[in-house]
Design a protein around this motif. Structure first.
Motif, PDB file in Angstrom:
ATOM      1  N   ARG A 133       8.337 -71.754  65.779  1.00 36.02           N
ATOM      2  CA  ARG A 133       7.239 -71.052  65.094  1.00 36.02           C
ATOM      3  C   ARG A 133       6.079 -72.005  64.748  1.00 36.02           C
ATOM      4  NH1 ARG A 133       9.757 -67.157  66.748  1.00 36.02           N
ATOM      5  NH2 ARG A 133      10.931 -65.665  65.490  1.00 36.02           N
ATOM      6  N   PRO A 134       5.706 -72.895  65.696  1.00 34.38           N
ATOM      7  CA  PRO A 134       4.705 -73.911  65.327  1.00 34.38           C
ATOM      8  C   PRO A 134       3.329 -73.334  65.000  1.00 34.38           C
ATOM      9  CG  PRO A 134       5.108 -73.955  67.693  1.00 34.38           C
ATOM     10  CD  PRO A 134       6.158 -73.051  67.091  1.00 34.38           C
ATOM     11  N   ALA A 135       2.928 -72.235  65.678  1.00 31.41           N
ATOM     12  CA  ALA A 135       1.602 -71.693  65.379  1.00 31.41           C
ATOM     13  C   ALA A 135       1.570 -71.139  63.957  1.00 31.41           C
ATOM     14  CB  ALA A 135       1.227 -70.619  66.395  1.00 31.41           C
ATOM     15  N   ALA A 136       2.608 -70.395  63.589  1.00 34.70           N
ATOM     16  CA  ALA A 136       2.669 -69.845  62.229  1.00 34.70           C
ATOM     17  C   ALA A 136       2.640 -70.973  61.201  1.00 34.70           C
ATOM     18  CB  ALA A 136       3.929 -68.998  62.066  1.00 34.70           C
ATOM     19  N   LYS A 137       3.414 -72.025  61.458  1.00 31.52           N
ATOM     20  CA  LYS A 137       3.444 -73.155  60.527  1.00 31.52           C
ATOM     21  C   LYS A 137       2.088 -73.850  60.463  1.00 31.52           C
ATOM     22  CE  LYS A 137       8.414 -73.843  61.086  1.00 31.52           C
ATOM     23  NZ  LYS A 137       9.496 -74.589  61.777  1.00 31.52           N
ATOM     24  N   ALA A 138       1.417 -73.928  61.615  1.00 30.47           N
ATOM     25  CA  ALA A 138       0.076 -74.538  61.634  1.00 30.47           C
ATOM     26  C   ALA A 138      -0.885 -73.741  60.759  1.00 30.47           C
ATOM     27  CB  ALA A 138      -0.450 -74.616  63.068  1.00 30.47           C
ATOM     28  N   GLY A 139      -0.733 -72.401  60.770  1.00 23.12           N
ATOM     29  CA  GLY A 139      -1.613 -71.565  59.950  1.00 23.12           C
ATOM     30  C   GLY A 139      -1.544 -71.950  58.481  1.00 23.12           C
ATOM     31  N   VAL A 140      -0.334 -72.159  57.982  1.00 22.17           N
ATOM     32  CA  VAL A 140      -0.147 -72.556  56.579  1.00 22.17           C
ATOM     33  C   VAL A 140      -0.636 -73.990  56.367  1.00 22.17           C
ATOM     34  CG1 VAL A 140       1.576 -73.037  54.803  1.00 22.17           C
ATOM     35  CG2 VAL A 140       1.787 -70.976  56.231  1.00 22.17           C
ATOM     36  N   ASP A 141      -0.223 -74.883  57.254  1.00 24.01           N
ATOM     37  CA  ASP A 141      -0.550 -76.314  57.144  1.00 24.01           C
ATOM     38  C   ASP A 141      -2.064 -76.534  57.089  1.00 24.01           C
ATOM     39  OD1 ASP A 141      -1.559 -78.663  58.979  1.00 24.01           O
ATOM     40  OD2 ASP A 141       0.371 -79.400  58.261  1.00 24.01           O
ATOM     41  N   ILE A 142      -2.804 -75.856  57.969  1.00 27.09           N
ATOM     42  CA  ILE A 142      -4.259 -76.041  58.011  1.00 27.09           C
ATOM     43  C   ILE A 142      -4.891 -75.536  56.708  1.00 27.09           C
ATOM     44  CG2 ILE A 142      -6.395 -75.310  59.171  1.00 27.09           C
ATOM     45  CD1 ILE A 142      -4.662 -75.190  61.803  1.00 27.09           C
ATOM     46  N   ALA A 143      -4.412 -74.380  56.232  1.00 33.07           N
ATOM     47  CA  ALA A 143      -4.955 -73.829  54.984  1.00 33.07           C
ATOM     48  C   ALA A 143      -4.680 -74.774  53.810  1.00 33.07           C
ATOM     49  CB  ALA A 143      -4.352 -72.454  54.718  1.00 33.07           C
ATOM     50  N   VAL A 144      -3.497 -75.392  53.808  1.00 37.19           N
ATOM     51  CA  VAL A 144      -3.146 -76.321  52.729  1.00 37.19           C
ATOM     52  C   VAL A 144      -4.045 -77.563  52.788  1.00 37.19           C
ATOM     53  CG1 VAL A 144      -1.333 -77.912  51.950  1.00 37.19           C
ATOM     54  CG2 VAL A 144      -0.790 -75.494  52.384  1.00 37.19           C
ATOM     55  N   TYR A 145      -4.264 -78.110  53.989  1.00 32.54           N
ATOM     56  CA  TYR A 145      -5.179 -79.262  54.104  1.00 32.54           C
ATOM     57  C   TYR A 145      -6.601 -78.883  53.695  1.00 32.54           C
ATOM     58  CZ  TYR A 145      -2.076 -82.792  56.062  1.00 32.54           C
ATOM     59  OH  TYR A 145      -1.086 -83.734  56.224  1.00 32.54           O
ATOM     60  N   ASP A 146      -7.013 -77.655  54.002  1.00 30.94           N
ATOM     61  CA  ASP A 146      -8.334 -77.182  53.576  1.00 30.94           C
ATOM     62  C   ASP A 146      -8.426 -77.254  52.048  1.00 30.94           C
ATOM     63  OD1 ASP A 146     -10.901 -76.064  53.757  1.00 30.94           O
ATOM     64  OD2 ASP A 146     -10.147 -73.996  53.895  1.00 30.94           O
ATOM     65  N   ILE A 147      -7.370 -76.796  51.384  1.00 32.91           N
ATOM     66  CA  ILE A 147      -7.334 -76.821  49.917  1.00 32.91           C
ATOM     67  C   ILE A 147      -7.371 -78.261  49.396  1.00 32.91           C
ATOM     68  CG2 ILE A 147      -5.813 -76.420  47.927  1.00 32.91           C
ATOM     69  CD1 ILE A 147      -4.907 -73.829  49.380  1.00 32.91           C
ATOM     70  N   LEU A 148      -6.544 -79.134  49.972  1.00 32.57           N
ATOM     71  CA  LEU A 148      -6.464 -80.518  49.470  1.00 32.57           C
ATOM     72  C   LEU A 148      -7.805 -81.237  49.618  1.00 32.57           C
ATOM     73  CD1 LEU A 148      -2.938 -81.634  50.771  1.00 32.57           C
ATOM     74  CD2 LEU A 148      -3.561 -80.560  48.600  1.00 32.57           C
ATOM     75  N   ALA A 149      -8.470 -81.038  50.761  1.00 26.18           N
ATOM     76  CA  ALA A 149      -9.764 -81.695  50.972  1.00 26.18           C
ATOM     77  C   ALA A 149     -10.839 -81.073  50.083  1.00 26.18           C
ATOM     78  CB  ALA A 149     -10.156 -81.620  52.446  1.00 26.18           C
ATOM     79  N   LYS A 150     -10.761 -79.747  49.895  1.00 27.24           N
ATOM     80  CA  LYS A 150     -11.717 -79.108  48.980  1.00 27.24           C
ATOM     81  C   LYS A 150     -11.534 -79.645  47.561  1.00 27.24           C
ATOM     82  CE  LYS A 150     -12.569 -74.609  51.175  1.00 27.24           C
ATOM     83  NZ  LYS A 150     -11.977 -73.281  51.420  1.00 27.24           N
ATOM     84  N   ARG A 151     -10.277 -79.798  47.142  1.00 29.10           N
ATOM     85  CA  ARG A 151     -10.004 -80.313  45.797  1.00 29.10           C
ATOM     86  C   ARG A 151     -10.509 -81.751  45.664  1.00 29.10           C
ATOM     87  NH1 ARG A 151      -6.787 -78.707  41.407  1.00 29.10           N
ATOM     88  NH2 ARG A 151      -7.298 -76.643  42.162  1.00 29.10           N
ATOM     89  N   ALA A 152     -10.410 -82.521  46.751  1.00 29.97           N
ATOM     90  CA  ALA A 152     -10.912 -83.901  46.743  1.00 29.97           C
ATOM     91  C   ALA A 152     -12.429 -83.951  46.943  1.00 29.97           C
ATOM     92  CB  ALA A 152     -10.222 -84.714  47.836  1.00 29.97           C
TER      93      ALA A 152
END
Ligand SMILES: [Mg+2]
Length: 362
Positions: free
Chosen positions: A99-118
Motif C-alpha cells: 500500500r505504498p501510494a496510500a502511505k505516501a498520501g499520509v506521509d506527504i501530508a505530515v511533512y507538509d504540516i511539519l514544514a509549515k510548523r517550522a
C-alpha cells in the motif's frame, strides 16, 4: 517548546480528471488520471495535504484499496504526534504491508504540516537551499510520426531532456528513437524507458541499433525481479542503467546495490510510501555510488510538489521526471507548489509544500 501536533483527522477523497491525450506505456494505456487527495489536520487546525496515486501493476493497490487503507490508517493515527514520522510509518505498516501510494498520501501530508510548523518551504526543511529543479518530459508510446511530432513540440517548449517510452516491440522502439532524434536535432538529451518490457537480448539488440543516437539513460529495461539480468546488461552497455520498478523500498535499494544491478535509481514517492522511506533509499543509493532521479506516477501538483521538494533538497537526486501534472487537461484540484518556465520548476517560497487545495470542493 512548540505546542502539540496531535493528529485530529485524516481524510481522503478520490479525484479523477481527463488527460489532454491518451498516455500509453508498456504496462498499459489510460485517458484519465485517478488519484486520491489526502488531508491531515492537527490540533489547532493546521492542515497538510498529500496525494496517493495508486497504480496496481506497480504499487500493488488500486484507488479502492488505497481508500480502504486510508480509512483504517485514519483511526490508527488520530491522537498520534505528527512529529513522530517513524512511528506514523510503523503504525501504517502494522495495518498492512505494501500500500505504498496510500502511505505516501499520509506521509506527504505530515511533512507538509511539519514544514509549515517550522515555517520553511519543504525543500529547506529537508536541508536544501536551491528552489529550482529541472524536469524532463515524457513521450508516451504512439505511432512513430506522432511520437516524433510530440517530441519536437516538447523540445520547442524548452524541455532539454525527453524520456521516451518503449518496451512493447523492440523493432518499433528502434524506429521511434531514430525518428525522434531526427525530429529534435542533436542537442536534446534522450532517455529510454522500457517499463520492464524487454529481455536482456532484446535490450542489447535495441541499444546496438541505437548506437550513435545519443541515449543517456536506459530505464528499467528488464522485469523488476531480474537483478542478475540488469547487471549482465549494465556491464555491456554504455548508457546509465536506471532502476525504477526494481526498487520500491530501502531493502530493494540495498539488494540492487549489492547486486550491482544499476547505475541510478528512480525514486517515486508512490512506490516508496512517501518521503521518509525515500530519504532512506537515497541514502543507500548515495553510499553505493548510485545517483537518483525523482520520478512520478500519474500525479497532480500536490505530490509532484513533494517530489520536487525532495529533488531540490537532496544533492544525490540529480535528475527529475516530474511531468505528469502537465498532461492533465484541467489540473484544477490544487494550486501553487511551484511555477514552470520551460523545463525549470521553481518551488514556491511558502511554508510546507506551498500547495493550496480546495479540499471541500473535491
Ligand atoms: Mg519508469
Amino acid at each position: 517548546m512548540q505546542s502539540s501536533m496531535r493528529i485530529e483527522n485524516v481524510e481522503a477523497k478520490l479525484y479523477r480528471a481527463p488527460l489532454r491525450a491518451p498516455f500509453k506505456i508498456a504496462l498499459g494505456e489510460t485517458d484519465h488520471i485517478e488519484t486520491i487527495i489526502v488531508r491531515v489536520t492537527v490540533e489547532g487546525g493546521l492542515a497538510g495535504f498529500g496525494e496517493a496515486s495508486a497504480y496496481a501493476p506497480v504499487t500493488g493497490e488500486d484507488s479502492e484499496g488505497a481508500l480502504a487503507f486510508l480509512r483504517k490508517a485514519a483511526s490508527a493515527l488520530v491522537g498520534r504526534d505528527a512529529a513522530g514520522v517513524a512511528g506514523i510509518h510503523a503504525a501504517m505498516d502494522a495495518i498492512s504491508v505494501g500500500r505504498p501510494a496510500a502511505k505516501a498520501g499520509v506521509d506527504i501530508a505530515v511533512y507538509d504540516i511539519l514544514a509549515k510548523r517550522a515555517q520553511l518551504p519543504l525543500y529547506r526543511f529537508l536541508g536544501g537551499t536551491d528552489p529550482c529543479v529541472r524536469t524532463d518530459m515524457t513521450v508516451g508510446l504512439a505511432d512513430t510520426a506522432v511520437m516524433a511530432e510530440r517530441a519536437a513540440l516538447r523540445a520547442r517548449e524548452g524541455f532539454r531532456t525527453l524520456k521516451i517510452k518503449a518496451g512493447i516491440d523492440p523493432a518499433q522502439d528502434v524506429e521511434h528513437l531514430l525518428a525522434i532524434r531526427e525530429a529534435v536535432g542533436p542537442e536534446t538529451e534522450l532517455r529510454i524507458d522500457a517499463n520492464q518490457g524487454w529481455d536482456a537480448k532484446s535490450a542489447l539488440w535495441v541499444l546496438e541499433r541505437l548506437e550513435g543516437v545519443g541515449i543517456a539513460e536506459v530505464e528499467q529495461p528488464l522485469p523488476h525481479w531480474d537483478l542478475a539480468g540488469m547487471r549482465f546488461l549494465r556491464e555491456r552497455i554504455g548508457q546509465q542503467l536506471m532502476l525504477d520498478e526494481s526498487v520500491h523500498t530501502p531493502h530493494d535499494a540495498m539488494r540492487a546495490a549489492m547486486a550491482g544491478a544499476g547505475d541510478m535509481i528512480n525514486i517515486k514517492l508512490m512506490k516508496s510510501g512517501g518521503l521518509h522511506p525515500a530519504l532512506k533509499i537515497n541514502a543507500i543509493a548515495e553510499a553505493a555510488g548510485m545517483a537518483c532521479m525523482a520520478g512520478c506516477m500519474s500525479e497532480t501538483r500536490v505530490s509532484i510538489s513533494a517530489g520536487a521538494h525532495m529533488a531540490a533538497a537532496l544533492p544525490n537526486v540529480v535528475l527529475a521526471d516530474l511531468d505528469s501534472w502537465m498532461e492533465i487537461a484541467d489540473d484544477g484540484c490544487a494550486q501553487g507548489g511551484f511555477t514552470r518556465e520551460g523545463d525549470r520548476l521553481t518551488l514556491a517560497d511558502a511554508p510546507g509544500l506551498g500547495v493550496t487545495v480546495d479540499f471541500d470542493a473535491l
